[in-house]
Design a protein around this motif. Sequence first.
Motif, PDB file in Angstrom:
ATOM      1  N   ARG A 113      32.970  39.399  30.228  1.00 48.32           N
ATOM      2  CA  ARG A 113      32.818  40.442  31.224  1.00 48.32           C
ATOM      3  C   ARG A 113      33.261  39.969  32.609  1.00 48.32           C
ATOM      4  O   ARG A 113      34.011  40.649  33.306  1.00 48.32           O
ATOM      5  CB  ARG A 113      31.340  40.849  31.243  1.00 48.32           C
ATOM      6  N   TYR A 114      32.817  38.778  33.007  1.00 48.63           N
ATOM      7  CA  TYR A 114      33.147  38.268  34.343  1.00 48.63           C
ATOM      8  C   TYR A 114      34.644  37.985  34.475  1.00 48.63           C
ATOM      9  O   TYR A 114      35.209  38.162  35.541  1.00 48.63           O
ATOM     10  CB  TYR A 114      32.352  36.985  34.637  1.00 48.63           C
ATOM     11  N   SER A 115      35.269  37.526  33.388  1.00 48.51           N
ATOM     12  CA  SER A 115      36.717  37.302  33.458  1.00 48.51           C
ATOM     13  C   SER A 115      37.418  38.620  33.763  1.00 48.51           C
ATOM     14  O   SER A 115      38.330  38.679  34.592  1.00 48.51           O
ATOM     15  CB  SER A 115      37.271  36.763  32.143  1.00 48.51           C
ATOM     16  N   LEU A 116      36.974  39.675  33.088  1.00 48.48           N
ATOM     17  CA  LEU A 116      37.609  40.974  33.305  1.00 48.48           C
ATOM     18  C   LEU A 116      37.328  41.487  34.710  1.00 48.48           C
ATOM     19  O   LEU A 116      38.212  42.021  35.373  1.00 48.48           O
ATOM     20  CB  LEU A 116      37.116  41.983  32.262  1.00 48.48           C
ATOM     21  N   VAL A 117      36.097  41.295  35.182  1.00 46.80           N
ATOM     22  CA  VAL A 117      35.761  41.735  36.544  1.00 46.80           C
ATOM     23  C   VAL A 117      36.676  41.047  37.551  1.00 46.80           C
ATOM     24  O   VAL A 117      37.233  41.684  38.451  1.00 46.80           O
ATOM     25  CB  VAL A 117      34.281  41.430  36.868  1.00 46.80           C
ATOM     26  N   ALA A 118      36.844  39.732  37.398  1.00 42.55           N
ATOM     27  CA  ALA A 118      37.687  38.990  38.344  1.00 42.55           C
ATOM     28  C   ALA A 118      39.109  39.524  38.303  1.00 42.55           C
ATOM     29  O   ALA A 118      39.767  39.681  39.338  1.00 42.55           O
ATOM     30  CB  ALA A 118      37.677  37.504  38.014  1.00 42.55           C
ATOM     31  N   LEU A 119      39.568  39.836  37.118  1.00 41.69           N
ATOM     32  CA  LEU A 119      40.945  40.288  36.968  1.00 41.69           C
ATOM     33  C   LEU A 119      41.134  41.670  37.579  1.00 41.69           C
ATOM     34  O   LEU A 119      42.079  41.927  38.315  1.00 41.69           O
ATOM     35  CB  LEU A 119      41.296  40.330  35.474  1.00 41.69           C
ATOM     36  N   VAL A 120      40.198  42.563  37.311  1.00 44.96           N
ATOM     37  CA  VAL A 120      40.406  43.964  37.646  1.00 44.96           C
ATOM     38  C   VAL A 120      39.993  44.300  39.073  1.00 44.96           C
ATOM     39  O   VAL A 120      40.686  45.009  39.783  1.00 44.96           O
ATOM     40  CB  VAL A 120      39.640  44.859  36.650  1.00 44.96           C
ATOM     41  N   LEU A 174      42.310  24.220  28.916  1.00 47.73           N
ATOM     42  CA  LEU A 174      40.987  24.072  29.502  1.00 47.73           C
ATOM     43  C   LEU A 174      40.865  22.766  30.297  1.00 47.73           C
ATOM     44  O   LEU A 174      40.338  22.751  31.412  1.00 47.73           O
ATOM     45  CB  LEU A 174      39.942  24.135  28.392  1.00 47.73           C
ATOM     46  N   PHE A 175      41.401  21.674  29.733  1.00 44.03           N
ATOM     47  CA  PHE A 175      41.341  20.398  30.470  1.00 44.03           C
ATOM     48  C   PHE A 175      42.036  20.538  31.828  1.00 44.03           C
ATOM     49  O   PHE A 175      41.533  20.088  32.851  1.00 44.03           O
ATOM     50  CB  PHE A 175      42.037  19.268  29.687  1.00 44.03           C
ATOM     51  N   VAL A 176      43.219  21.149  31.806  1.00 41.96           N
ATOM     52  CA  VAL A 176      43.987  21.268  33.043  1.00 41.96           C
ATOM     53  C   VAL A 176      43.227  22.128  34.057  1.00 41.96           C
ATOM     54  O   VAL A 176      43.135  21.789  35.241  1.00 41.96           O
ATOM     55  CB  VAL A 176      45.381  21.879  32.749  1.00 41.96           C
ATOM     56  N   VAL A 177      42.651  23.216  33.594  1.00 41.05           N
ATOM     57  CA  VAL A 177      41.963  24.122  34.512  1.00 41.05           C
ATOM     58  C   VAL A 177      40.744  23.455  35.132  1.00 41.05           C
ATOM     59  O   VAL A 177      40.536  23.506  36.349  1.00 41.05           O
ATOM     60  CB  VAL A 177      41.548  25.416  33.769  1.00 41.05           C
ATOM     61  N   GLY A 305      38.085  32.283  40.566  1.00 47.21           N
ATOM     62  CA  GLY A 305      37.033  32.887  39.750  1.00 47.21           C
ATOM     63  C   GLY A 305      37.551  33.310  38.391  1.00 47.21           C
ATOM     64  O   GLY A 305      36.914  33.054  37.358  1.00 47.21           O
ATOM     65  N   PHE A 306      38.708  33.920  38.389  1.00 44.40           N
ATOM     66  CA  PHE A 306      39.274  34.360  37.116  1.00 44.40           C
ATOM     67  C   PHE A 306      39.546  33.158  36.215  1.00 44.40           C
ATOM     68  O   PHE A 306      39.131  33.115  35.049  1.00 44.40           O
ATOM     69  CB  PHE A 306      40.567  35.145  37.364  1.00 44.40           C
ATOM     70  N   VAL A 307      40.220  32.160  36.773  1.00 44.31           N
ATOM     71  CA  VAL A 307      40.566  30.988  35.973  1.00 44.31           C
ATOM     72  C   VAL A 307      39.299  30.302  35.470  1.00 44.31           C
ATOM     73  O   VAL A 307      39.207  29.870  34.320  1.00 44.31           O
ATOM     74  CB  VAL A 307      41.429  30.008  36.810  1.00 44.31           C
ATOM     75  N   PHE A 308      38.305  30.231  36.344  1.00 46.66           N
ATOM     76  CA  PHE A 308      37.053  29.579  35.989  1.00 46.66           C
ATOM     77  C   PHE A 308      36.382  30.273  34.804  1.00 46.66           C
ATOM     78  O   PHE A 308      35.994  29.639  33.824  1.00 46.66           O
ATOM     79  CB  PHE A 308      36.110  29.586  37.197  1.00 46.66           C
ATOM     80  N   PHE A 309      36.253  31.589  34.879  1.00 41.97           N
ATOM     81  CA  PHE A 309      35.538  32.279  33.794  1.00 41.97           C
ATOM     82  C   PHE A 309      36.357  32.325  32.510  1.00 41.97           C
ATOM     83  O   PHE A 309      35.781  32.320  31.420  1.00 41.97           O
ATOM     84  CB  PHE A 309      35.075  33.671  34.237  1.00 41.97           C
TER      85      PHE A 309
END
Length: 442
Positions: A113-120, A174-177, A305-309
């Motif tokens: 959900r949070y990934s989508l929120v950050a994106l949208v 994931l490691f890179v992020v 935030g998007f990358v994090f979630f």
Amino acid sequence: MAIQRREQWSGRLGFVLAAVGSAVGLGNMWRFSYLTAENGGAAFVLLYVAMTALIGLPVLLAEFTVGRGARKSPIQALVHFGGTAWRPLGALFVASGFLILSYYSVIAGWTLRYSLVALVQGFGPQAAERFGEVATGWDAFGFHLGFMAITIAIVAGGVRKGIERTALIVMPTLFVVVAGIALYAVTLDGAAAGYRYYLQTDFGKLLSFEVLHQATGQAFFSLSLGMGAMLTFASYLSREHHLPNESLVVGGADFGVAFVAGLMVFPLIFALGLSQEVGESTVGALFITLPTAFGEMGMAGRVVGFVFFVALLVGALTSALSLLEVVVSSAIDAFGWPRMRAALVAGALIALLGVPSAWSTDILGVFDGIANNVLLITGALVLSIFVGWFMPDPMAEVSAGAEGVRWFFLWRTLLRFVVPIVLGVILVLGLPDTFVSIASLF
Ligand code: PHE
């Protein structure tokens, strides 16, 4: 009966990344950092490393040994080496997989959900209130179902085409992020205060049983031990693999990601002076404080935030795959079902079992406590006794592919004496707390 060849990983990298994918998950990115901050900082990290080395790695190697030796799913693997008396241990593994995935997927649903929120739309200032809506009820249930659907689809795809392929793509990303965000965090104003909060050393804390209990439970949860996940993954290995080396790589990568995740989380929180809010709830740091921080950081916050979630989401996904695989491989072996049916039926039942956790974070917390403090520790305790005392020739099994290694005797001694004693004490002394937490629900 037609004998089907058991699937295998395509090679070392596939297996190692899948196993690291199982280990690295919400436990690393979320629980490790706040446990460290609450329980003595660098001193807790030392204790955690010690418990991982002394108790975690021997059990990990034991799971690898049983799984690869039997090439069967957990219940049948134990019966293979020990006879039907050990079937209940396998059943406990499968039950733990059920329970853990049911609430783990609810939390993973929040990250979806949070990934989508950050994106949208980006995070607004009211992240704290929004968390209340996001975390429970139909909202939470919907995203939990979404996450389960993805998990089921990948597991249904098979060991190589589903699980391994996902891990190969997702884990390096994931490691890179995580490393990238940790480096970015160095540049923030509050970074120094964040590091201090994370690692401020208090050796006094180590004297409490509670801290030892937390460190041990976390070591097992983080390494996916005590419920047959690593055993199941190892059952798709061939005998050329060097199991001790694989254990060290998995243990090292798991710790590395957990440690660096703390270096990423705390500077972000302190850069915005949100530190007071961290301690309030266990989920607080990740799902309330960080989105608030991202919301205040404008465009940069939205991107980070998007990358994090997304990192959190994919970490949770590769762990969920291993949890479901335990149940699915058991159903395939026990009922002779095709993989697709096993994945659908097991996944649907687990999704249903997630209902209480989706409606109450208190119940979720209690399930998490039961899993960590009772199920995983019991599972690992009994497994170490099995391999230490009852399995016919564990030394021959473990040394296939690792002929030069001289310390297997030490491994077996740890499994025979040290691991059962330490885990037995922790299990018994920890039971009252678990009862209190269950009772608090009523
Ligand atoms: N190790 C995973 C994590 O750290 C959780 C997990 C536990 C996965 C047990 C599989 C089995 O998030």
